[in-house]
Design an enzyme around this catalytic site. Sequence first.
Site, mmCIF file in Angstrom:
data_model
loop_
_atom_site.group_PDB
_atom_site.id
_atom_site.type_symbol
_atom_site.label_atom_id
_atom_site.label_comp_id
_atom_site.label_asym_id
_atom_site.label_seq_id
_atom_site.Cartn_x
_atom_site.Cartn_y
_atom_site.Cartn_z
ATOM 1 N N ASN A 163 -16.491 -58.749 25.986
ATOM 2 C CA ASN A 163 -15.367 -59.477 26.590
ATOM 3 C C ASN A 163 -15.721 -60.205 27.883
ATOM 4 O O ASN A 163 -15.146 -61.230 28.209
ATOM 5 C CB ASN A 163 -14.156 -58.559 26.786
ATOM 6 C CG ASN A 163 -14.452 -57.372 27.671
ATOM 7 O OD1 ASN A 163 -15.561 -56.854 27.692
ATOM 8 N ND2 ASN A 163 -13.452 -56.907 28.397
ATOM 9 N N GLU A 219 -17.314 -46.796 31.388
ATOM 10 C CA GLU A 219 -16.120 -47.578 31.717
ATOM 11 C C GLU A 219 -15.453 -47.902 30.397
ATOM 12 O O GLU A 219 -15.974 -48.671 29.600
ATOM 13 C CB GLU A 219 -16.501 -48.843 32.497
ATOM 14 C CG GLU A 219 -15.312 -49.465 33.224
ATOM 15 C CD GLU A 219 -14.523 -50.407 32.334
ATOM 16 O OE1 GLU A 219 -13.541 -49.940 31.711
ATOM 17 O OE2 GLU A 219 -14.870 -51.589 32.257
ATOM 18 N N CYS A 222 -10.259 -55.130 30.453
ATOM 19 C CA CYS A 222 -9.972 -53.700 30.658
ATOM 20 C C CYS A 222 -8.869 -53.498 31.688
ATOM 21 O O CYS A 222 -8.028 -52.615 31.550
ATOM 22 C CB CYS A 222 -11.237 -52.970 31.105
ATOM 23 S SG CYS A 222 -12.562 -53.024 29.888
#
Length: 454
Positions: A131, A228, A262
């Site tokens: 992303n 993460e 995120c």
Amino acid sequence: MYATVDPTTGAVARKFATLTDTEAGQALVSAATAYRTWSATRLSERAAVLARMAALHRQKAEELAALTTLEMGKPVAQARAEVELAASIYEYYATSGPDLLKDEVLDIAGTGKALVRTAPIGPLLGIMPWNFPLYQAARFVAPNLLLGNTILLKHAPNCPQLSLAIESVAEEAGAPADVYQNVFATHEQIATMIASPLLQGVSLTGSERAGRVIGALAGQHLKKCVLELGGSDPLIVLPRADLEQAVSAAAIGRFWNAGQVCTSMKRAIVAEPVWDEFMTRFLAETATWHTGDPADESTRLGPLSSVAARDQVAEQVRDAVAKGAELHLGGEVPEGPGAYYPPTVLSGVTPEMRAYHEEIFGPVAVLYRVDSTEAAIDLANSSPYGLGSAVFTADPAEAEYVADRLDVGMVGLNMLVRSSPEMPFGGVKNSGIGRELGRFGLDEFANKKLLRSP
């Protein structure tokens, strides 16, 4: 399979072979060999490599942005912004990093001296997502190259040309052979690398499911890991909020990069007194986010990264609507090729729906109405995730009161959480383990070595 698949059409542009098991093993051996000389290289020389990597990102900005648009569908203007963010991270560690690595003299009891020296630990494996393919590589690579660790980077299977471009930048910047290696590795080869005594740590940015797998492997083999794993970030709008500011932030936070962020605003939690006005303004703002060709300079909302990713988002929305959620905008998969999905707004989402517990990684905003500040806090904390958040109110004391009670790693006070090279990035709960960027990014894969003298 590592392949460039154009998300606007679904067409496969290029394919790349994965490593053989022998090649994967040799890459790790080469990284371990290179570590012996790279870790002994003067800090100023390592910093100079990072400075040149920053300059090369800027020099090659159009090429890197075009590849980002091609491989994961990011609108080109947003892709250029990502190139600059990645460059700023390399630049930050090149210029500020050496001071952050200075010895820390301890105030000790008794006589003698003691200090802590921040030293490298060895070869590391980075497993990166699609992303933000340049930025997320940079926040792992930059601090660790500065430290003197060597890097094996396994990028997302749909970003192979960008993977090779980053490796080329490192080589052109003067990184010695095998200090930075791109690896088109399989899942089995990744597991073998983590098990090897040559590898000293692994960093993953990805899904919660992937984090559980990598975390388990790292724990089994006593390897340091940073994970993460995404989030379901709340944006809390209290009665004294500036609604123009809050609505703008909510829309940008939810629809930037087609919602594939995120830390994007995935849940707007709005106080009853301002609910109607916020909803009216937010729907009007959402309607301006039209999908389009990501190569067009004016496009703000491009396709998702793949048809499979789009279909998952569509199914989460269908599940919510079927179970009673209200669909205000969007929610229909458009006809034609590509991984497009319209900006979508839901309310009335309840715990039996997937959208309540799961991260929606696409342009779907879920709005909740609450009758008190405490209810807003409780709802925000009900998520299994704890990455970022935002609180909007004109009362600074109220903003800090709420921020202190949120189970998250980052809070924006009357603003979105934005990544910046000098500030720590990371979360709690199912959002992961560890921190990246700033001085914190230098400490995760470091040996904090004590030197004691009488």
